[in-house]
Design a protein around this motif. Structure first.
Motif, short mmCIF file in Angstrom:
data_model
loop_
_atom_site.label_atom_id
_atom_site.label_comp_id
_atom_site.label_asym_id
_atom_site.label_seq_id
_atom_site.Cartn_x
_atom_site.Cartn_y
_atom_site.Cartn_z
N PHE A 82 1.90 -2.45 14.83
CA PHE A 82 2.38 -2.35 13.46
C PHE A 82 1.74 -3.46 12.64
CE2 PHE A 82 5.06 -5.45 15.44
CZ PHE A 82 5.23 -6.42 14.46
N ALA A 83 1.90 -3.34 11.34
CA ALA A 83 1.48 -4.41 10.43
C ALA A 83 2.47 -4.48 9.28
CB ALA A 83 0.08 -4.15 9.90
N GLN A 84 2.63 -5.70 8.80
CA GLN A 84 3.34 -5.92 7.55
C GLN A 84 2.29 -6.32 6.52
OE1 GLN A 84 6.03 -9.28 7.31
NE2 GLN A 84 7.13 -8.36 5.59
N LEU A 85 2.30 -5.67 5.39
CA LEU A 85 1.42 -6.00 4.27
C LEU A 85 2.32 -6.58 3.19
CD1 LEU A 85 0.11 -3.57 5.93
CD2 LEU A 85 -1.33 -3.30 3.95
N ALA A 105 -5.03 -2.29 4.32
CA ALA A 105 -4.75 -3.30 3.29
C ALA A 105 -5.73 -3.18 2.13
CB ALA A 105 -4.82 -4.71 3.91
N LEU A 106 -7.01 -2.95 2.44
CA LEU A 106 -8.01 -2.78 1.38
C LEU A 106 -7.75 -1.52 0.56
CD1 LEU A 106 -11.23 -3.77 3.34
CD2 LEU A 106 -10.20 -5.03 1.44
N ARG A 107 -7.28 -0.47 1.21
CA ARG A 107 -6.97 0.78 0.50
C ARG A 107 -5.81 0.54 -0.48
NH1 ARG A 107 -3.60 4.84 0.27
NH2 ARG A 107 -2.23 4.13 1.94
N PRO A 160 -7.02 -3.20 -3.11
CA PRO A 160 -8.47 -3.43 -3.13
C PRO A 160 -8.92 -4.70 -3.83
CG PRO A 160 -7.87 -1.66 -4.65
CD PRO A 160 -6.63 -2.01 -3.87
N ASP A 161 -8.13 -5.21 -4.74
CA ASP A 161 -8.55 -6.38 -5.51
C ASP A 161 -7.92 -7.68 -5.02
OD1 ASP A 161 -10.07 -4.72 -7.15
OD2 ASP A 161 -8.35 -4.30 -8.43
N ARG A 162 -7.18 -7.62 -3.94
CA ARG A 162 -6.49 -8.83 -3.46
C ARG A 162 -7.21 -9.45 -2.28
NH1 ARG A 162 0.03 -8.16 -3.89
NH2 ARG A 162 0.06 -7.09 -5.88
N GLU A 163 -7.07 -10.77 -2.17
CA GLU A 163 -7.51 -11.47 -0.98
C GLU A 163 -6.54 -11.09 0.15
OE1 GLU A 163 -6.72 -15.93 -0.13
OE2 GLU A 163 -8.79 -15.81 -0.89
N ILE A 164 -7.06 -10.96 1.37
CA ILE A 164 -6.24 -10.65 2.53
C ILE A 164 -6.23 -11.86 3.44
CG2 ILE A 164 -5.98 -9.15 4.54
CD1 ILE A 164 -7.60 -7.03 2.91
#
Length: 150
Positions: free
Chosen positions: A59-62, A97-99, A102-106
Protein backbone atom coordinates in the motif's frame (compact mmCIF):
# COMPACT_ATOMS: atom_id res chain seq x y z
CA UNK A 1 -7.84 1.04 -0.64
CA UNK A 2 -10.87 -0.98 0.27
CA UNK A 3 -11.76 -2.37 3.70
CA UNK A 4 -10.71 -5.92 2.79
CA UNK A 5 -7.19 -4.70 1.92
CA UNK A 6 -7.05 -2.54 5.07
CA UNK A 7 -8.02 -5.54 7.20
CA UNK A 8 -5.40 -7.73 5.50
CA UNK A 9 -2.65 -5.12 5.99
CA UNK A 10 -3.43 -4.94 9.72
CA UNK A 11 -2.66 -8.66 9.94
CA UNK A 12 0.80 -8.44 8.40
CA UNK A 13 3.64 -9.47 10.73
CA UNK A 14 7.13 -8.15 10.02
CA UNK A 15 10.30 -9.76 11.39
CA UNK A 16 12.41 -7.63 13.78
CA UNK A 17 13.63 -4.97 13.43
CA UNK A 18 10.96 -4.23 10.80
CA UNK A 19 8.15 -5.17 13.21
CA UNK A 20 7.90 -1.46 14.12
CA UNK A 21 6.03 -1.05 10.82
CA UNK A 22 3.10 -3.20 11.92
CA UNK A 23 -0.39 -1.83 12.46
CA UNK A 24 -2.95 -2.14 15.21
CA UNK A 25 -5.55 -4.88 14.67
CA UNK A 26 -8.17 -3.72 12.17
CA UNK A 27 -11.00 -3.52 14.72
CA UNK A 28 -8.94 -1.13 16.88
CA UNK A 29 -7.74 0.97 13.94
CA UNK A 30 -11.30 1.30 12.67
CA UNK A 31 -12.72 2.08 16.15
CA UNK A 32 -10.10 4.78 16.71
CA UNK A 33 -10.75 6.20 13.23
CA UNK A 34 -7.06 6.80 12.57
CA UNK A 35 -4.97 6.36 9.41
CA UNK A 36 -6.78 4.01 7.00
CA UNK A 37 -9.23 3.15 9.80
CA UNK A 38 -10.87 6.49 8.94
CA UNK A 39 -12.96 5.97 5.77
CA UNK A 40 -12.34 9.52 4.53
CA UNK A 41 -8.56 9.35 4.99
CA UNK A 42 -8.51 5.85 3.46
CA UNK A 43 -10.37 7.11 0.38
CA UNK A 44 -8.40 10.32 -0.06
CA UNK A 45 -4.86 9.24 0.82
CA UNK A 46 -4.38 5.46 0.71
CA UNK A 47 -3.99 3.19 -2.30
CA UNK A 48 -3.58 -0.55 -2.51
CA UNK A 49 -0.83 -1.95 -4.71
CA UNK A 50 -1.90 -5.18 -6.42
CA UNK A 51 -0.13 -7.33 -9.00
CA UNK A 52 -1.57 -8.52 -12.31
CA UNK A 53 -3.22 -11.47 -10.50
CA UNK A 54 -4.99 -8.94 -8.20
CA UNK A 55 -2.92 -10.07 -5.18
CA UNK A 56 -2.29 -7.36 -2.59
CA UNK A 57 1.44 -6.56 -2.60
CA UNK A 58 1.39 -3.46 -0.43
CA UNK A 59 0.00 0.00 0.00
CA UNK A 60 0.92 3.65 -0.12
CA UNK A 61 -0.24 6.78 1.58
CA UNK A 62 -0.10 9.92 -0.56
CA UNK A 63 -0.20 12.67 2.02
CA UNK A 64 -0.26 16.31 0.92
CA UNK A 65 2.25 18.00 3.27
CA UNK A 66 1.91 21.47 1.78
CA UNK A 67 0.64 22.86 -1.53
CA UNK A 68 3.87 21.95 -3.32
CA UNK A 69 4.76 18.58 -1.67
CA UNK A 70 3.17 15.15 -1.39
CA UNK A 71 4.77 12.75 1.10
CA UNK A 72 4.68 9.02 0.53
CA UNK A 73 4.20 6.38 3.17
CA UNK A 74 5.00 2.96 1.76
CA UNK A 75 4.36 -0.56 3.03
CA UNK A 76 5.17 -3.80 1.24
CA UNK A 77 3.72 -7.20 2.15
CA UNK A 78 6.24 -8.80 4.55
CA UNK A 79 6.92 -11.93 2.49
CA UNK A 80 7.78 -9.76 -0.52
CA UNK A 81 10.35 -7.63 1.34
CA UNK A 82 14.03 -8.25 0.68
CA UNK A 83 13.40 -9.95 -2.69
CA UNK A 84 14.98 -7.25 -4.87
CA UNK A 85 11.71 -5.92 -6.28
CA UNK A 86 11.30 -2.90 -4.00
CA UNK A 87 12.36 -0.42 -6.68
CA UNK A 88 9.59 -1.72 -8.99
CA UNK A 89 7.09 -1.42 -6.17
CA UNK A 90 8.26 2.12 -5.40
CA UNK A 91 8.14 2.97 -9.11
CA UNK A 92 4.47 2.00 -9.33
CA UNK A 93 3.67 4.19 -6.32
CA UNK A 94 5.61 7.14 -7.77
CA UNK A 95 3.68 6.84 -11.03
CA UNK A 96 0.38 7.08 -9.12
CA UNK A 97 1.67 10.07 -7.14
CA UNK A 98 2.72 11.79 -10.37
CA UNK A 99 -0.68 11.07 -11.91
CA UNK A 100 -2.50 12.58 -8.93
CA UNK A 101 -0.06 15.38 -8.15
CA UNK A 102 1.89 16.18 -11.33
CA UNK A 103 3.13 19.57 -10.14
CA UNK A 104 4.21 18.58 -6.63
CA UNK A 105 7.53 17.46 -5.26
CA UNK A 106 7.38 13.86 -4.01
CA UNK A 107 9.22 12.98 -0.85
CA UNK A 108 9.29 10.37 1.90
CA UNK A 109 10.85 9.79 5.28
CA UNK A 110 12.84 6.69 6.21
CA UNK A 111 14.62 5.62 9.37
CA UNK A 112 18.38 5.91 8.78
CA UNK A 113 19.00 2.28 9.82
CA UNK A 114 16.61 0.89 7.18
CA UNK A 115 19.22 0.41 4.48
CA UNK A 116 17.05 -2.12 2.64
CA UNK A 117 14.35 0.50 2.07
CA UNK A 118 16.89 3.24 1.34
CA UNK A 119 18.43 1.13 -1.46
CA UNK A 120 14.98 0.49 -2.97
CA UNK A 121 14.12 4.18 -2.81
CA UNK A 122 17.44 5.16 -4.39
CA UNK A 123 16.92 2.64 -7.21
CA UNK A 124 13.42 4.09 -7.60
CA UNK A 125 14.77 7.61 -8.18
CA UNK A 126 14.92 9.12 -4.68
CA UNK A 127 17.88 11.03 -3.23
CA UNK A 128 18.63 11.78 0.42
CA UNK A 129 18.22 15.52 0.92
CA UNK A 130 18.08 15.92 4.68
CA UNK A 131 18.73 14.12 7.98
CA UNK A 132 16.98 14.90 11.27
CA UNK A 133 15.52 13.35 14.38
CA UNK A 134 11.86 13.21 15.19
CA UNK A 135 9.56 11.68 17.76
CA UNK A 136 8.16 8.17 17.14
CA UNK A 137 6.02 5.92 19.36
CA UNK A 138 9.27 4.40 20.69
CA UNK A 139 11.20 7.65 21.25
CA UNK A 140 13.25 10.07 19.17
CA UNK A 141 14.77 8.40 16.08
CA UNK A 142 17.01 9.55 13.19
CA UNK A 143 15.39 9.92 9.77
CA UNK A 144 16.35 10.81 6.23
CA UNK A 145 14.12 12.83 3.98
CA UNK A 146 14.37 11.54 0.40
CA UNK A 147 13.08 13.43 -2.63
CA UNK A 148 12.10 11.92 -5.97
CA UNK A 149 14.19 13.26 -8.84
CA UNK A 150 11.81 13.79 -11.77
Amino acid sequence: MDVAHAREICGWQYEPPYNIYGWLPWDQLEALGVEFGDPKIREEQYVSVVNDQDVLCGFAQLFPVEPSVVRLGIGMRPDMCGQGTGHLFVGAIVQEALRRYPDREIDLEVLTWNQRAIRAYQKGGFTITDAYERQTPTGVKPFYCMVYQK
